[in-house]
Design a protein around this motif. Structure first.
Motif, PDB file in Angstrom:
ATOM      1  N   THR A 152     -10.210   7.321  -5.495  1.00 53.18           N
ATOM      2  CA  THR A 152     -10.846   6.068  -5.045  1.00 53.18           C
ATOM      3  C   THR A 152      -9.848   5.103  -4.426  1.00 53.18           C
ATOM      4  O   THR A 152     -10.119   4.496  -3.384  1.00 53.18           O
ATOM      5  CB  THR A 152     -11.574   5.386  -6.221  1.00 53.18           C
ATOM      6  N   LEU A 153      -8.671   4.963  -5.043  1.00 54.65           N
ATOM      7  CA  LEU A 153      -7.698   3.993  -4.528  1.00 54.65           C
ATOM      8  C   LEU A 153      -7.057   4.479  -3.233  1.00 54.65           C
ATOM      9  O   LEU A 153      -6.774   3.676  -2.332  1.00 54.65           O
ATOM     10  CB  LEU A 153      -6.639   3.690  -5.599  1.00 54.65           C
ATOM     11  N   GLU A 209     -15.014  -2.384  -4.863  1.00 51.89           N
ATOM     12  CA  GLU A 209     -14.127  -1.290  -5.271  1.00 51.89           C
ATOM     13  C   GLU A 209     -13.006  -1.801  -6.186  1.00 51.89           C
ATOM     14  O   GLU A 209     -12.608  -1.100  -7.118  1.00 51.89           O
ATOM     15  CB  GLU A 209     -13.577  -0.573  -4.043  1.00 51.89           C
ATOM     16  N   HIS A 210     -12.504  -3.008  -5.934  1.00 44.83           N
ATOM     17  CA  HIS A 210     -11.520  -3.600  -6.864  1.00 44.83           C
ATOM     18  C   HIS A 210     -12.112  -3.664  -8.275  1.00 44.83           C
ATOM     19  O   HIS A 210     -11.455  -3.297  -9.255  1.00 44.83           O
ATOM     20  CB  HIS A 210     -11.150  -5.026  -6.433  1.00 44.83           C
ATOM     21  N   THR A 216      -0.766  -3.778  -9.791  1.00 52.32           N
ATOM     22  CA  THR A 216      -1.436  -3.803  -8.480  1.00 52.32           C
ATOM     23  C   THR A 216      -2.479  -4.917  -8.407  1.00 52.32           C
ATOM     24  O   THR A 216      -2.919  -5.274  -7.308  1.00 52.32           O
ATOM     25  CB  THR A 216      -2.137  -2.459  -8.160  1.00 52.32           C
ATOM     26  N   VAL A 266      -9.087   7.167 -10.214  1.00 48.38           N
ATOM     27  CA  VAL A 266      -8.210   6.165  -9.600  1.00 48.38           C
ATOM     28  C   VAL A 266      -7.502   6.743  -8.374  1.00 48.38           C
ATOM     29  O   VAL A 266      -7.435   6.089  -7.321  1.00 48.38           O
ATOM     30  CB  VAL A 266      -7.177   5.633 -10.620  1.00 48.38           C
ATOM     31  N   HIS A 306       0.835  -1.211   0.000  1.00 43.98           N
ATOM     32  CA  HIS A 306       0.000   0.000   0.000  1.00 43.98           C
ATOM     33  C   HIS A 306       0.867   1.256   0.000  1.00 43.98           C
ATOM     34  O   HIS A 306       0.543   2.237  -0.681  1.00 43.98           O
ATOM     35  CB  HIS A 306      -0.921   0.009   1.227  1.00 43.98           C
ATOM     36  N   HIS A 353      -4.378  -7.178  -5.265  1.00 42.79           N
ATOM     37  CA  HIS A 353      -5.821  -7.382  -5.065  1.00 42.79           C
ATOM     38  C   HIS A 353      -6.186  -8.867  -5.135  1.00 42.79           C
ATOM     39  O   HIS A 353      -7.042  -9.336  -4.374  1.00 42.79           O
ATOM     40  CB  HIS A 353      -6.624  -6.595  -6.113  1.00 42.79           C
ATOM     41  N   HIS A 395      -9.653   3.707  -0.688  1.00 47.04           N
ATOM     42  CA  HIS A 395      -9.728   2.249  -0.571  1.00 47.04           C
ATOM     43  C   HIS A 395      -8.597   1.728   0.323  1.00 47.04           C
ATOM     44  O   HIS A 395      -8.823   0.902   1.218  1.00 47.04           O
ATOM     45  CB  HIS A 395      -9.622   1.653  -1.975  1.00 47.04           C
ATOM     46  N   LEU A 442     -12.426  -0.207  -9.862  1.00 47.13           N
ATOM     47  CA  LEU A 442     -11.145   0.427 -10.204  1.00 47.13           C
ATOM     48  C   LEU A 442     -10.516  -0.153 -11.471  1.00 47.13           C
ATOM     49  O   LEU A 442      -9.873   0.567 -12.233  1.00 47.13           O
ATOM     50  CB  LEU A 442     -10.150   0.262  -9.043  1.00 47.13           C
ATOM     51  N   LYS A 481      -8.015   1.681 -14.385  1.00 48.96           N
ATOM     52  CA  LYS A 481      -6.572   1.421 -14.444  1.00 48.96           C
ATOM     53  C   LYS A 481      -6.190   0.937 -15.852  1.00 48.96           C
ATOM     54  O   LYS A 481      -5.167   1.364 -16.407  1.00 48.96           O
ATOM     55  CB  LYS A 481      -6.175   0.382 -13.385  1.00 48.96           C
TER      56      LYS A 481
END
Length: 255
Positions: free
Chosen positions: A207-208, A167-168, A137, A204, A94, A141, A211, A171, A175
């Motif tokens: 939101t990321l 959310e994954h 990434t 992104v 992260h 996930h 997240h 996103l 991406k």
């Protein structure tokens, strides 16, 4: 306050947040309530609300109210897991993803000031590198979804993992689009390229970042509480099998 009373108060706060009523005042109340309970208790209360029929998307409002209130959870968690523990690895990743997002934000801002595409400008090559890292990434996930989330779900607390999976999924296309735009920048109308890059980058980045905050401060402390200590070795072995990101710190992989 009893668990039942906390659940009722959370339910009331969610209803008020979702109706838009006195948003700042309600968020302050939510923060005060969240500060008084653990991540595990919060997750359990959210789970009860889902079991009663609450749409999990509505829990995002409550997650937003955590932003200041739960910061101490991550510090405590990091001191309680050794390097190489699956949670330590995910947290370390992260930190690297947040650096990628910071740079993506800067690169997008720089591109927005340009009048035309210039193949000699290194910013476009950097955008390609960032696009590839965003796709990378997905290994992070995948490890969460295939090793960590199922063990949390087994405890009966499925609300946080449902939100994170959702959310994954949200996103991924953004991406993918950033990576595609990076590859096609020279062949597109430049104004259209800039507009699309701005739209997908802003989604992104915002939101990321949010997240990651929710996983670090809500999901991971909950996982540490509800997953039996004996299970972590198995989670580590499964994680090794799935593989790591190009930016995962070596110390995390080899410990």
């Amino acid at each position: 306050m009893t668990a039942a009373a906390r659940k009722e108060e959370l339910k009331d706060l969610l209803e008020r947040l979702n109706s838009g009523q006195a948003a700042e005042e309600v968020k302050k109340e939510a923060q005060e309530l969240i500060e008084s309970i653990s991540a595990k208790e919060l997750s359990e209360a959210e789970q009860e609300l889902i079991n009663e029929g609450l749409d999990e998307t509505e829990l995002r409002h409550l997650c937003t109210a955590h932003i200041e209130a739960m910061a101490e959870e991550l510090k405590e968690l990091k001191t309680n897991v050794p390097v190489g523990h699956p949670l330590s690895t995910l947290i370390a990743e992260h930190e690297e993803i947040l650096k990628i997002l910071d740079r993506l934000d800067q690169v997008n801002s720089e591109i927005q000031t340009l009048e035309s595409y210039d193949a000699e400008n290194p910013v476009f090559e950097e955008l390609k590198e960032l696009g590839a890292k965003l796709l990378d990434t997905e290994k992070h996930h995948t490890r969460e979804e295939e090793t960590l989330f199922p063990e949390v779900d087994k405890s009966g607390v499925t609300g946080p993992t449902r939100i994170m999976r959702m959310e994954h999924d949200d996103l991924w296309p953004h991406k993918e689009k950033i990576n595609e735009l990076a590859e096609k920048a020279g062949a597109m109308d430049f104004d259209k390229f800039k507009k699309e890059l701005k739209e997908h980058t802003e989604y992104v980045v915002v939101t990321l970042r949010d997240h990651i905050f929710k996983e670090n401060n809500i999901l991971y402390p909950t996982a540490k509480d509800v997953i039996e200590e004996s299970k972590w070795e198995e989670i580590k072995a499964q994680s090794d099998q799935i593989g790591y990101c190009g930016f995962t710190p070596e110390a995390e992989i080899n410990n």
